[in-house]
Design an enzyme around this catalytic site. Structure first.
Site, PDB file in Angstrom:
ATOM      1  N   SER A   1     146.259 -14.291  77.010  1.00 19.33           N
ATOM      2  CA  SER A   1     145.530 -15.005  75.957  1.00 19.33           C
ATOM      3  C   SER A   1     144.562 -14.095  75.222  1.00 19.33           C
ATOM      4  CB  SER A   1     144.683 -16.136  76.552  1.00 19.33           C
ATOM      5  OG  SER A   1     145.415 -17.314  76.687  1.00 19.33           O
TER       6      SER A   1
ATOM      7  N   ASP B   1     144.553 -23.432  69.191  1.00 17.58           N
ATOM      8  CA  ASP B   1     143.956 -23.280  70.517  1.00 17.58           C
ATOM      9  C   ASP B   1     143.129 -24.527  70.876  1.00 17.58           C
ATOM     10  OD1 ASP B   1     142.409 -21.860  72.770  1.00 17.58           O
ATOM     11  OD2 ASP B   1     143.641 -20.225  72.009  1.00 17.58           O
TER      12      ASP B   1
ATOM     13  N   HIS C   1     137.986 -21.560  75.185  1.00 17.07           N
ATOM     14  CA  HIS C   1     139.038 -20.550  75.038  1.00 17.07           C
ATOM     15  C   HIS C   1     139.274 -20.162  73.577  1.00 17.07           C
ATOM     16  CE1 HIS C   1     143.393 -19.325  75.213  1.00 17.07           C
ATOM     17  NE2 HIS C   1     143.055 -18.854  76.396  1.00 17.07           N
TER      18      HIS C   1
END
Ligand SMILES: [Ca+2]
Ligand SMILES: [Ca+2]
Ligand SMILES: [Ca+2]
Ligand SMILES: [Ca+2]
Length: 503
Positions: free
Chosen positions: A370, A129, A189
């Site tokens: 996600s 990520d 994220h």
């Protein structure tokens, strides 16, 4: 307020590689090629083992470049993929009580009951990520990771690959090369995704995580503008460890991951490079869990990578009404649906207060596939806790078989795989299952087969002209004829599932 992100597909001829910076190709040589000799024929590349990353010169077409190349087996665009989080208001509320996606026994995964089946063991879970913040709720859980981003304009940490997977921020300002008319703040994220899987429980801080005994292997592949397919594929290989996990520029990973989460993607059929990396990880005993994507697409018609790759567990997102989130991609490639939230009820996990560079630890709310994917990655880590050798294809089958019926859009067979995840049943079934050796599904009956771009050293350069455009409506089979079948999809990144943090 959720903004509906739209895939921007540029219908450009292949010669349009000069349209912006960083248009790159992955060139793979034939197995029997003299690599040193062959790589000399490919100008502008960075040599690695049997593979080169080539950046085309201004105005240069692939056809022109290939005229001089020797012993090339495959060429495909080194596409940039991006993560699948979405914009949502932050609640910045530290209480697990707000994590409906965990504890609600209707719309959540009913974690309290799941923990009666397994409280989790020390399973290595890779989060491939944006990197990781050393958040206080992840203390003592973070293994030595890797920063796989090779391009310094993407990495935003001043260098290429390195051993520090710390997330420096992925904000985009108007002056950045990848600016597309809209600036955005750093997403953090990877930290949000990691928190869902393994934030510390019962420590009086922030949020709960699904497997509080798991160890986090952070692999940084997304920076400003997203991340290149070649870096993501290398990140998967490195995370899986073993002989095929040795990648350029980094020491081998001493802690092979048993679960690999990919909350990222982009449009187009599964790339050869990506599928190879996934297949390798699966043969190493890892389960690769991927997000379906946030474009409301029927992936039978509009493939998304890596969601439509073979040998992955593909996850769609559900909302607080236990229906498919409006943005979630769907189709035969989806194996299972898990909570991903939908405004105003997102998934609550770890974040950071910094709008650009890092600030202080925070708790943030985000929605997207996600966020659904790490729910399944966490559950798979519990399945691995009760049965460490269970193979990826067994995990996929159990999840599909144990899922429960959903109403609405998912009532149509073939859209949402096994339906809504039934975590306690999946973990119980895993404990009863006799582990098999990993098996790769060459032509997966569940997922659409990937398009493998086979390039021959044909002299038929004229055929390249037939590849001048991309028809998104017809799926992988709709690409024009000629040498470059399947590698023509050029897309803008950062338009798919951008995340904005409101903390
Ligand atoms: Ca770096
Ligand atoms: Ca770094
Ligand atoms: Ca906590
Ligand atoms: Ca699958």
């Amino acid at each position: 307020m959720v903004t509906r992100f739209i895939l921007i597909i540029l219908l450009l001829p292949f010669t349009a590689f000069s349209a912006g910076p960083n248009k790159r190709l992955i060139v793979t040589f034939k197995k029997d090629a003299n690599f040193v000799q062959a790589s000399r024929s490919v100008q502008g590349g960075a040599p690695e083992n049997e593979r080169m990353i080539v950046e085309l010169k201004e105005g240069e077409s692939v056809q022109e470049a290939m005229k001089q190349w020797q012993d090339v087996a495959h060429v495909e665009e080194d596409k940039i993929l991006s993560h699948f989080g979405m914009t949502n208001p932050s609640v910045n509320d530290p209480r697990a009580d707000d994590q409906w996606h965990f504890f609600d026994d209707f719309s959540g995964i009913d974690l309290n009951t799941v923990w009666s089946e397994s409280a989790g063991e020390e399973i290595v879970v890779a989060v491939v990520d944006t990197g990781i913040r050393p958040h206080r709720d992840l203390e003592g859980r973070i293994l030595q990771g890797a920063d796989m981003i090779s391009d310094t304009s993407v990495s935003n940490d001043g260098d290429g690959r390195d051993r520090d997977a710390t997330d420096p921020g992925d904000w985009v300002a108007p002056g950045d090369p990848c600016y597309q008319g809209q600036s955005h703040n750093s997403s953090w994220h990877g930290t949000h995704v990691a928190g869902t899987i393994l934030a510390e429980n019962d420590n009086g801080k922030d949020v709960a995580g699904i497997n509080p005994h798991a160890k986090l292997l952070p692999v940084r592949v997304l920076g400003k503008c997203g991340g290149y397919t070649s870096d993501i594929a290398d990140g998967i290989r490195w995370a899986a460890g073993g002989p095929g996990g040795i990648v350029a520029g980094l020491r081998p990973n001493p802690n092979p991951a048993k679960v690999i989460n990919l909350s990222l993607g982009g449009s187009g059929a599964c790339d050869f490079t990506m599928q190879s990396a996934i297949d390798y990880a699966v043969t190493q005993g890892a389960v690769v869990v991927v997000a379906a994507g946030n474009s409301s697409l029927d992936m039978d018609q509009n493939p998304v990578t890596p969601a439509t790759c073979n040998n992955v567990v593909t996850v769609g997102a559900s909302n607080k009404s236990r229906q498919l989130s409006w943005f979630s991609n769907h189709g035969r490639a989806v194996d299972i649906v898990a909570p991903g939230g939908q405004s105003p009820s997102g998934v609550i996990s770890l974040g950071n207060s910094g709008r650009t560079t890092p600030g202080s630890d925070s708790v943030t709310e985000m929605s997207g596939t996600s966020m659904a994917s790490p729910h399944i990655a966490g559950i798979v880590s519990l399945m691995k806790s009760v049965n460490p050798d269970i193979a990826a294809h067994q995990v996929e089958s159990i999840l599909r078989a144990s899922g429960s019926v959903m109403s609405g859009m998912c009532a149509v067979p073939g859209r949402c795989g096994g339906g809504f995840v039934f975590a306690v049943s999946a973990v119980a079934e895993a404990s009863r299952t006799i582990a098999e050796d990993p098996v790769l599904s060459g032509s997966d009956s569940i997922n659409p087969a990937p398009t493998v771009p086979l390039i021959t050293r044909s002299d038929d350069e004229g055929s390249g002209g037939a590849c001048g455009s991309v028809d998104m409506s017809g799926g992988p089979g709709s690409f024009g004829g000629g040498m470059f079948i399947g590698i023509l999809l050029i897309f803008m990144l950062g338009n798919i599932g951008k995340v904005r943090r409101y903390a």
